[in-house]
Write an enzyme that holds these catalytic residues in place. Structure first.
Site, PDB file in Angstrom:
ATOM      1  N   GLU A  74     104.255  27.980  11.122  1.00 24.10           N
ATOM      2  CA  GLU A  74     105.853  28.205  10.844  1.00 24.10           C
ATOM      3  C   GLU A  74     106.445  28.905  11.851  1.00 24.10           C
ATOM      4  O   GLU A  74     105.790  29.419  12.744  1.00 24.10           O
ATOM      5  CB  GLU A  74     105.903  29.162   9.466  1.00 24.10           C
ATOM      6  CG  GLU A  74     105.285  30.561   9.461  1.00 24.10           C
ATOM      7  CD  GLU A  74     105.794  31.436   8.686  1.00 24.10           C
ATOM      8  OE1 GLU A  74     107.074  31.706   8.786  1.00 24.10           O
ATOM      9  OE2 GLU A  74     105.250  32.488   8.022  1.00 24.10           O
ATOM     10  N   LYS A  80     117.174  31.499   8.544  1.00 20.54           N
ATOM     11  CA  LYS A  80     115.712  31.463   7.933  1.00 20.54           C
ATOM     12  C   LYS A  80     115.818  30.516   6.822  1.00 20.54           C
ATOM     13  O   LYS A  80     116.458  30.648   5.772  1.00 20.54           O
ATOM     14  CB  LYS A  80     115.503  32.891   7.452  1.00 20.54           C
ATOM     15  CG  LYS A  80     114.158  33.143   6.660  1.00 20.54           C
ATOM     16  CD  LYS A  80     114.183  34.343   6.132  1.00 20.54           C
ATOM     17  CE  LYS A  80     113.302  34.475   4.918  1.00 20.54           C
ATOM     18  NZ  LYS A  80     113.329  35.859   3.967  1.00 20.54           N
ATOM     19  N   ASP A 120     113.389  38.254  -8.180  1.00 24.85           N
ATOM     20  CA  ASP A 120     113.512  37.922  -6.727  1.00 24.85           C
ATOM     21  C   ASP A 120     112.137  37.423  -6.411  1.00 24.85           C
ATOM     22  O   ASP A 120     111.222  38.227  -6.157  1.00 24.85           O
ATOM     23  CB  ASP A 120     114.068  39.187  -5.835  1.00 24.85           C
ATOM     24  CG  ASP A 120     113.923  38.599  -4.282  1.00 24.85           C
ATOM     25  OD1 ASP A 120     113.572  37.509  -4.304  1.00 24.85           O
ATOM     26  OD2 ASP A 120     114.343  39.489  -3.458  1.00 24.85           O
ATOM     27  N   ASP A 146     108.708  30.450  -1.900  1.00 23.25           N
ATOM     28  CA  ASP A 146     107.291  30.098  -1.472  1.00 23.25           C
ATOM     29  C   ASP A 146     106.333  29.678  -2.608  1.00 23.25           C
ATOM     30  O   ASP A 146     105.508  28.959  -2.581  1.00 23.25           O
ATOM     31  CB  ASP A 146     106.681  30.915  -0.478  1.00 23.25           C
ATOM     32  CG  ASP A 146     107.360  31.348   0.689  1.00 23.25           C
ATOM     33  OD1 ASP A 146     108.221  30.628   1.118  1.00 23.25           O
ATOM     34  OD2 ASP A 146     106.698  32.257   1.347  1.00 23.25           O
ATOM     35  N   LYS A 157     101.980  40.624   1.670  1.00 28.11           N
ATOM     36  CA  LYS A 157     102.126  42.387   2.232  1.00 28.11           C
ATOM     37  C   LYS A 157     102.256  43.131   0.874  1.00 28.11           C
ATOM     38  O   LYS A 157     102.986  42.470  -0.155  1.00 28.11           O
ATOM     39  CB  LYS A 157     103.194  42.631   2.700  1.00 28.11           C
ATOM     40  CG  LYS A 157     102.878  42.334   4.310  1.00 28.11           C
ATOM     41  CD  LYS A 157     103.868  42.987   5.080  1.00 28.11           C
ATOM     42  CE  LYS A 157     103.648  42.878   6.790  1.00 28.11           C
ATOM     43  NZ  LYS A 157     104.338  41.586   7.341  1.00 28.11           N
TER      44      LYS A 157
HETATM   45  N1  PSU Z   1     105.638  37.697   4.988  1.00 27.06           N
HETATM   46  C1  PSU Z   1     105.292  38.252   6.119  1.00 27.06           C
HETATM   47  N2  PSU Z   1     105.573  37.943   7.458  1.00 27.06           N
HETATM   48  C2  PSU Z   1     106.506  36.922   7.235  1.00 27.06           C
HETATM   49  C3  PSU Z   1     107.207  36.505   6.160  1.00 27.06           C
HETATM   50  C4  PSU Z   1     106.349  37.040   4.844  1.00 27.06           C
HETATM   51  O1  PSU Z   1     104.208  39.242   6.289  1.00 27.06           O
HETATM   52  O2  PSU Z   1     107.169  36.549   8.400  1.00 27.06           O
HETATM   53  C5  PSU Z   1     108.092  35.153   6.131  1.00 27.06           C
HETATM   54  C6  PSU Z   1     107.422  33.947   5.733  1.00 27.06           C
HETATM   55  O3  PSU Z   1     108.222  32.909   6.422  1.00 27.06           O
HETATM   56  C7  PSU Z   1     107.702  33.758   4.192  1.00 27.06           C
HETATM   57  C8  PSU Z   1     108.975  34.227   4.147  1.00 27.06           C
HETATM   58  O4  PSU Z   1     107.737  32.559   3.919  1.00 27.06           O
HETATM   59  O5  PSU Z   1     109.040  35.525   4.872  1.00 27.06           O
HETATM   60  C9  PSU Z   1     109.482  34.808   2.741  1.00 27.06           C
HETATM   61  O6  PSU Z   1     110.726  35.063   2.577  1.00 27.06           O
HETATM   62  P1  PSU Z   1     111.406  34.991   1.082  1.00 27.06           P
HETATM   63  O7  PSU Z   1     110.700  36.270   0.446  1.00 27.06           O
HETATM   64  O8  PSU Z   1     112.966  35.415   1.143  1.00 27.06           O
HETATM   65  O9  PSU Z   1     111.265  33.946   0.400  1.00 27.06           O
HETATM   66 MN    MN Z   2     113.862  36.421  -2.315  1.00 26.70          MN
END
Ligand code: PSU
Ligand code: MN
Length: 309
Positions: A26, A89, A139, A143, A160
């Site tokens: 990614e 993003k 939220d 993914d 995380k």
């Molecule tokens: N978690 C991490 N590092 C990252 C991401 C998540 O530890 O870089 C990134 C990944 O690309 C993941 C995205 O798909 O953040 C998720 O964002 P959101 O919660 O807005 O869907």
């Molecule tokens: Mn989100």
């Protein structure tokens, strides 16, 4: 039609045509996850780790609205140096507008799964997936839904602890996503090798994972598979050391009203700020290790397919 939209690097197109193993990577981790120059160094090290385990790396991103499957060193540097405000993003919802606007976009886990699948790449290595945010149970990262409907296998180090882990696992269960533990029984928590939560199944070798993915494919199931790999022991940050930093960052984000797509990058950079180099070292180590393990799984899968055909 769709395939005409993809710009696939020749090395990757050749590998796919010859049924050689390819691993997708990614780009949100490059543009929004790590600072320059750690981002470019890590991206290159991850590609090298995929190669060392016998697969071809394909880093995915959008440049001037073009869907790139595989980036040259110049492309990688271009993406790594972009100010984060100049690159979207991209999750699933963002792909059409970035293409139409001829913009630059980095791909999250969801968008990378989609584009890898379109290109015919089945395995994808990253650091951590998105999930359900703590205290904001609506939220939910796209993914998780993508894992429910796109057949890419994602190799990562779990999620995380910025996230609500039990609810994240519940959503994955509802979406029908197997959560496999690579040589572990408990879900890895990114910086830390284990959590209190059990994975669905422990798997001890790349071959075992290849067999599971193959069986899923034969059944015609369209969902993804999650393979979780603990950070290498030498670089682990024990949960006790990082937990209070994570809690502080989550509280601050709430107080500042950070929402939507901004929250994950905001928390990542705040945790980096609040913690010593140790957290960055763990991050780099697990990304490289996941690239290596993904390369092995992709190779094992290809061998299995050759054997069965
Ligand atoms: N978690 C991490 N590092 C990252 C991401 C998540 O530890 O870089 C990134 C990944 O690309 C993941 C995205 O798909 O953040 C998720 O964002 P959101 O919660 O807005 O869907
Ligand atoms: Mn989100």
């Amino acid at each position: 039609m769709t395939l005409n939209l993809l710009k696939v690097l020749p090395e990757i197109a050749d590998a796919l045509a010859e049924n050689r193993p390819v691993v997708a990577l990614e780009s949100t981790v490059i543009t929004h996850g790590l600072p320059w120059p750690t981002n470019i160094e890590t991206a290159k090290a991850m590609e090298a780790a995929v190669r060392e385990s016998g697969s071809v790396p394909a880093t995915i991103a959008l440049i001037n609205g073009e869907l790139r499957i595989g980036l040259t060193d110049d492309d990688l540097e271009f993406m790594a140096k972009l100010p984060s405000d100049d690159v979207r993003k991209c999750s699933r919802r963002d792909l059409p507008s970035v293409i139409a606007n001829k913009g630059h976009g980095s791909t999250t886990v969801a968008a990378t799964m989609i584009l890898a699948d379109l290109a015919g790449i089945q395995f994808f290595a990253t650091g951590g997936i998105g999930g359900v945010h703590r205290g904001h149970n609506f939220d939910v990262s796209a993914d998780l839904m993508e894992l429910g409907k796109t057949p890419t296998t994602v190799i990562c180090s779990g999620a995380k602890a910025i996230l609500d882990i039990p609810n994240t696992l519940e959503v994955l269960e509802t979406q029908g996503v197997p959560v496999l533990g690579y040589q572990c029984d408990k879900l890895p928590l990114f910086y830390s090798r284990e959590s209190e939560f059990e994975v669905n199944q422990r798997v001890d070798s790349a071959n075992e994972i290849a067999e599971i993915v193959y069986a899923k494919h034969q059944l015609g199931l369209k969902n993804g598979t999650l393979v979780t790999v603990p950070v290498p022991a030498e670089e682990e940050v024990p949960a006790g050391d990082i937990q209070s930093i994570i809690d502080t960052a989550v509280k601050e984000a709430d107080n500042e009203g950070i929402k939507g797509a901004k929250i994950t990058p905001w928390l990542l950079s705040r945790i980096a700020e609040l913690s010593s180099n140790q957290s960055m070292k763990a991050n780099i180590a697990l990304l490289k290790n996941n690239g290596r393990v993904a390369g092995q799984i992709a190779s094992a899968y290809q061998e299995l397919v050759n054997l069965k055909n």
